[in-house]
Design a protein around this motif. Structure first.
Motif, PDB file in Angstrom:
ATOM      1  N   HIS B  98       0.838  -1.270  -0.125  1.00 45.36           N
ATOM      2  CA  HIS B  98      -0.017   0.024  -0.056  1.00 45.36           C
ATOM      3  C   HIS B  98       0.941   1.281  -0.050  1.00 45.36           C
ATOM      4  O   HIS B  98       0.384   2.189   0.403  1.00 45.36           O
ATOM      5  CB  HIS B  98      -0.764   0.124   1.162  1.00 45.36           C
ATOM      6  N   ALA B  99       2.153   1.257  -0.379  1.00 46.40           N
ATOM      7  CA  ALA B  99       2.850   2.544  -0.472  1.00 46.40           C
ATOM      8  C   ALA B  99       2.180   3.526  -1.492  1.00 46.40           C
ATOM      9  O   ALA B  99       1.648   3.009  -2.254  1.00 46.40           O
ATOM     10  CB  ALA B  99       4.333   1.997  -0.766  1.00 46.40           C
ATOM     11  N   SER B 100       2.515   4.648  -1.160  1.00 45.26           N
ATOM     12  CA  SER B 100       2.090   5.688  -2.109  1.00 45.26           C
ATOM     13  C   SER B 100       3.063   5.788  -3.147  1.00 45.26           C
ATOM     14  O   SER B 100       4.073   5.441  -3.193  1.00 45.26           O
ATOM     15  CB  SER B 100       1.960   7.216  -1.292  1.00 45.26           C
ATOM     16  N   ALA B 101       2.601   6.620  -4.335  1.00 45.69           N
ATOM     17  CA  ALA B 101       3.654   6.645  -5.386  1.00 45.69           C
ATOM     18  C   ALA B 101       4.744   7.361  -5.123  1.00 45.69           C
ATOM     19  O   ALA B 101       5.986   7.083  -5.401  1.00 45.69           O
ATOM     20  CB  ALA B 101       2.655   7.503  -6.253  1.00 45.69           C
ATOM     21  N   GLY B 104       6.980   5.179  -3.430  1.00 51.30           N
ATOM     22  CA  GLY B 104       7.604   4.165  -4.566  1.00 51.30           C
ATOM     23  C   GLY B 104       8.609   4.770  -5.198  1.00 51.30           C
ATOM     24  O   GLY B 104       9.784   4.207  -5.448  1.00 51.30           O
ATOM     25  N   ILE B 105       8.590   6.245  -5.880  1.00 47.52           N
ATOM     26  CA  ILE B 105       9.505   6.951  -6.531  1.00 47.52           C
ATOM     27  C   ILE B 105      10.703   7.105  -5.557  1.00 47.52           C
ATOM     28  O   ILE B 105      12.115   6.999  -6.036  1.00 47.52           O
ATOM     29  CB  ILE B 105       8.994   8.006  -6.931  1.00 47.52           C
TER      30      ILE B 105
END
Lengths: 860, 150
Positions: B98-101, B104-105
């Protein structure tokens, strides 16, 4: 690397296009740079494939109607964003930072996406408690649908409802925030495997415990006490209250959450606080968790409010529908009544008397079914009906008034006190099952010869389904419930709703159309047949049965004829908050605006979606690899023309190890024997397996269409230089091939990678163009689509353009598919001209499939 | 592309020579994954927090770290940065649900090799590990991959 390349480029420019003399060290550096470029290129392609696969998965999920959660949407969006980010990074490496504009487009799209994903339902601020006199339909966002409707009935329709007050959403937020509960609850829910029933129960119980054990903020506790005392004073007594859940999001169109949450009757003042917390906690009852997940609600979309209402001393109570739940056009009100309080009627456990009363004045009683007396031998049960005709008529009048006021058929809970006063406890939109003609009306087929195992009862929810019987009497039976079985129970208790995500149909010995489980079954689109006496005794676990809830029969075995005739299940997610969110997000993902690389519009600032970004990055990455040699005067990697006995003209660029060892890399020509690229050889085999017979004999109409279009479109005139007249290239390595084919008026692209890692393997194919008119091009693309689908490609067709993909298959499997593409590239290139006649299409189809059958190992 | 048998054999050797650290607060997930990876011959260890992960990489060399983003206490990205400081050659694969974008980046910017979304198919995870193994230095400790090797 960059400074070296820059130096080299400057040098090339200085000597005006002549190849500079390069030292061995320069050449070695160029080789290393090229290898680095190729590595970035491969990584970009992997990210491209991942992105396309994620996009396809999201679209497919939206269409399929299967339940999906917010975690699915969030997970896919993040993975997609990361892959697009990687593509942009790799393209920047490949192009020495030429496409800075992409970052702006990417930030803008990902920013808007994040905005959508992190949008939270707003909790209306304001009073922690509202008196019923302050509540109406406009308070829905503060007190939940149930209490808002009740306030509306009291304050604007003028009917009797219980006196009381509502503990608002703001209060719940205050309670949850002051104990910091939400983060911990979210964490536990995220870990939950929804398919594991035991885990579901444990998590549900733990979360409820967590809430029930948290202390109430003092101000809220005092306010509840104060409002209770005022209520008691108004009613001149120490009173008992019923405490009812009223969730935000509840009672919205066709979403009832019927019976999911807790209602507690006869609560005395010392238990107000504890009961309040338990009702707030009931948001996390297992069936409520399943219900929200199945219907596309985020847990945060639902906020619990609690109504505290003076207990009604009902002597008769029940549920009524302002129209039949099975027929939205019906002209009668359906009333179910039982002695005592309403609870037993709505949980489906009580037997009721059923009245059908005309909706029109003077509300004639149409039918009466006195089922309570009929089924009882007890002398205590009176001979007469639970309701007098006058009471039934009064109730019908109320039902019609409520429907008129709220603007849709209503499902109403009511109670009649000893004094004769009718009190409305709830009114909400009625969940209806429309019986489409395909679903049939009640079964009267004279041809029906097979005897049914059981029949009768009432249709609680229409539909037909087949599966093994599983009888549930206790929570232990419930834990062992197999997926896709038929739920068979004695009573349709709301607790069994937890199983609705696993079951295909519901059969109950008792109960009727008004039970919560019936309502929820209708909302899940599950066939439900209630009132089948002795069902739990006559059916055995594991027996395969077909439940036809329309004709009210249960058959032994599977009846495909009945299943086929039943209407298809509806998309349960459609319109839900999570569904709408995915829909909204996909608008930033899938539309493709960048179609023609030759257009001046094909630039970073035109990228409006992730799909555009992938398209742009992919196209430019191929171009970068393609132009490396000319940019740096690096002959080793320049395009070489294939020579020998080959149809058409082809150029080949070696990216890594696509040529045999020992080949003179400076040569401008290459033979097919020099190629060791496995995918290129496979395509080539398909291209050359059957000699091309030249263009088909064209009928005059087809030829006329081409002439006409050539005069209209300068791109189609071979005398005009455009992308359509460019050459055809293979970019290859041993395991990779990117083939762009420009044959006359057609453009196609094959790209593939073969390796021992399934996740890295794919074949993609794009096809567009043709010289004939749109309908002929369309027919050809349709033909291609049919053939490719037979060979396991996933095909998407938009007008005369087609894309086809296969992923994650072993290399030998993909090699055969590459042969198919090779064959089709050559042999379908001009058949659009003859696609005017169906008979010709069929002839070509037959001949193509026959050829492919000979070329391909294990053809379908 | 090499013949399948040859690849499987040398890949099995490669995998056996590599050590994997799993960092995830889902204890059941860690236990199940440890069991399955060990069955495939990988040497692996599991921890449940970022702090434990950092302590572990201080005392032992790992070739691959499978890292969840949502961790109690120290989060995934800050753990990633620390791990990369201590063991720059370790390949870190983000494996999260459930990581946010942005997370992730940030993970990519902080040097993660790749990003996998939970739930992941076990075979896909194995292939990702193999890709990482082929990239990392652990292959140096292997004998030369000889075609005739038995």
């Amino acid at each position: 690397m960059n400074s070296f390349l820059q130096k080299l480029q400057d040098m090339s420019r200085k000597i005006l296009g002549l190849h500079p003399h390069m030292s061995d060290a320069d050449i070695q550096s160029l080789r290393t740079s090229f290898q680095d470029h190729y590595k970035s290129f491969r990584s970009l392609l992997t990210a491209n494939n991942n992105a396309l696969e994620l996009m396809a998965g999201m679209e497919q999920t939206l269409r399929a109607g299967q339940p999906f959660s917010m975690a699915f949407v969030r997970g896919h969006c993040t993975a997609l964003t990361v892959n697009i980010y990687k593509m942009i990074q790799h393209l920047q490496e490949l192009s020495n930072g030429k496409y800075g504009g992409l970052t702006h487009a990417f930030d803008s799209i990902s920013g808007r996406m994040e905005e959508i994903l992190s949008r939270q339902p707003k909790v209306a601020e304001g009073k922690l408690i509202l008196s019923m006199s302050e509540v109406d339909i406009h308070s829905t966002d503060r007190v939940g649908g149930k209490m808002a409707n009740l306030g509306e009935i009291r304050n604007h329709i003028g009917l009797d409802v219980p006196d009381g007050f509502v503990i608002t959403a703001a209060a719940t937020k205050h309670f949850m925030d002051s104990n910091d509960l939400q983060d911990e609850i979210n964490r536990r829910l995220k870990l939950l495997d929804h398919n594991n029933l035991e885990e579901l129960y444990t998590t549900s119980a733990a979360i409820q415990q967590l809430i029930a054990n948290a202390p109430l903020p003092e101000d809220l506790e005092n306010l509840i006490k104060k409002h209770y005392e005022e209520l008691a004073a108004r009613n001149n007594a120490r009173i008992l209250v019923s405490m009812r859940s009223s969730a935000l999001g509840e009672d919205s169109s066709n979403i009832s959450f019927a019976g999911q949450y807790r209602t507690q009757l006869n609560v005395s003042d010392e238990f107000l606080g504890q009961t309040y917390k338990e009702i707030v906690a009931s948001k996390y009852k297992s069936q409520a968790i399943v219900y929200r997940t199945q219907r596309g609600f985020r847990h945060q979309d639902v906020i619990m409010c609690v109504g505290c209402l003076v207990m009604v001393n009902g002597t008769v109570s029940g549920v009524m529908y302002s129209r039949s739940p099975r027929d939205p056009r019906s002209d009668w009100v359906v009333i179910n009544a039982a002695p005592g309080l309403a609870g037993n009627v709505v949980d489906g456990s009580a037997l009721t008397d059923l009245f059908r009363v005309s909706r029109n004045r003077p509300h004639d009683i149409l039918t009466k079914e006195l089922r309570i007396k009929a089924s009882s031998t007890s002398p205590d049960i009176p001979e007469s009906a639970t309701l007098t005709d006058t009471q039934a008529q009064e109730l019908a009048l109320i039902a019609v008034r409520l429907e008129k006021h709220f603007g849709s058929p209503q499902d109403i809970e009511w109670s009649i006190e000893g004094s004769g006063r009718i009190v409305i406890l709830q009114s909400r939109p009625l969940a209806q099952t429309a019986l489409s003609p395909a679903g049939g009306t009640e079964h009267t087929d004279p041809e029906e010869t097979q005897p049914s195992l059981l029949s009768g009862g009432v249709t609680a929810s229409a539909g037909v389904a087949c599966g093994p019987v599983h009888i549930v009497r206790s929570n232990i039976d419930l834990l062992q419930f197999p997926k896709d079985a038929v739920l068979v129970v004695e009573h349709p208790l709301p607790d069994w709703a937890t199983l609705l995500a696993r079951t295909v149909a519901v059969v109950s010995e008792t109960g009727h159309v008004t039970a919560h489980l019936a309502t929820v079954s209708r909302e899940f689109g599950l066939p439900a047949l209630f009132g089948i006496a002795d069902a739990t005794k006559k059916l055995c676990n594991g027996d395969i049965i077909t439940v036809d809830a329309v004709s009210r029969r249960i058959y032994k075995g599977c009846r495909p004829d009945l299943l086929e005739a039943a209407p298809p299940p509806s998309n349960l997610m459609a319109g839900s908050p999570v569904y709408r969110l995915l829909e909204e997000v996909l608008k930033l993902v899938t539309p493709l605006n960048l179609i023609n690389p030759a257009s001046p519009y094909f630039r970073p600032s035109s990228c409006e979606t992730y799909h555009d970004l992938t398209r742009f990055c992919h196209e430019k990455a191929v171009t970068e690899m393609f132009s490396f040699s000319s940019r740096y005067g690096f002959d080793e990697k320049s395009a070489k023309q294939l020579y020998g006995d080959v149809p058409f003209q082809w150029w080949v660029i070696d990216l890594e190890d696509g040529f045999r060892e020992g080949l003179d890399v400076k040569d401008r020509w290459v033979r097919i024997e020099d190629i060791v690229s496995l995918p290129m050889l496979a395509i080539w085999e398909g291209m050359t397996a059957v000699p091309w017979k030249g263009p088909p004999p064209v009928d005059l109409k087809g030829f006329g269409s081409i002439l006409f279009r050539s005069t209209m479109n300068p791109n189609l005139d071979p005398a005009v230089r455009s992308s359509l007249t460019a050459k055809s290239y293979f970019l290859i390595s041993k395991n990779f091939c990117n083939l762009s084919v420009r044959l006359g008026y057609h453009f196609s692209l094959v790209e593939t990678h073969l390796s021992d890692l399934l996740t890295e393997n794919y074949v993609s194919f794009q096809f567009k163009g043709g010289a004939a008119d749109d309908s002929r091009k369309f027919i050809r693309v349709q033909l291609l689509k049919d053939i490719l689908e037979q060979y396991d490609f996933r095909v998407e067709q938009k007008a005369d353009a087609l894309t086809a993909r296969i992923e994650k298959k072993p290399a030998p499997f993909l090699i055969e598919r590459l042969k198919v593409l090779g064959y089709l590239l050559i042999h379908t290139r001009q058949i659009d001209m003859v696609m005017g006649e169906q008979i010709m299409v069929e002839n070509y189809r037959r001949s193509i499939l026959a050829d492919l059958g000979n070329i391909i190992n294990n053809a379908p | 592309m090499k013949a399948h048998n040859e690849n499987s054999r040398s890949d099995a050797n490669l995998m056996a020579s590599c050590s994997v650290l799993i960092v995830d607060d889902e204890k059941d997930f860690v236990h199940t994954l440890l069991k399955r990876l060990k069955r495939r011959g990988l040497e692996c260890e599991g921890v449940f927090t970022g702090e434990e992960a950092i302590e572990t990489v201080k005392s032992r060399q790992f070739n691959i770290v499978l890292l969840d983003m949502k961790l109690p206490g120290r989060d995934g990205n800050s753990t990633l940065v620390e791990i990369k400081k201590i063991q720059p050659d370790a390949e870190v694969i983000i494996l999260t649900g459930h990581a946010s974008a942005d997370d992730g980046i940030a993970g990519m910017k902080n040097g993660a090799m790749d990003y996998l979304m939970k739930p992941v198919e076990f075979e896909s995870l194995l292939e990702m590990l193999l890709k990482a193994v082929r990239k990392t230095d652990c292959s140096h400790s292997l004998p030369v991959r000889d075609k005739g090797e038995k």
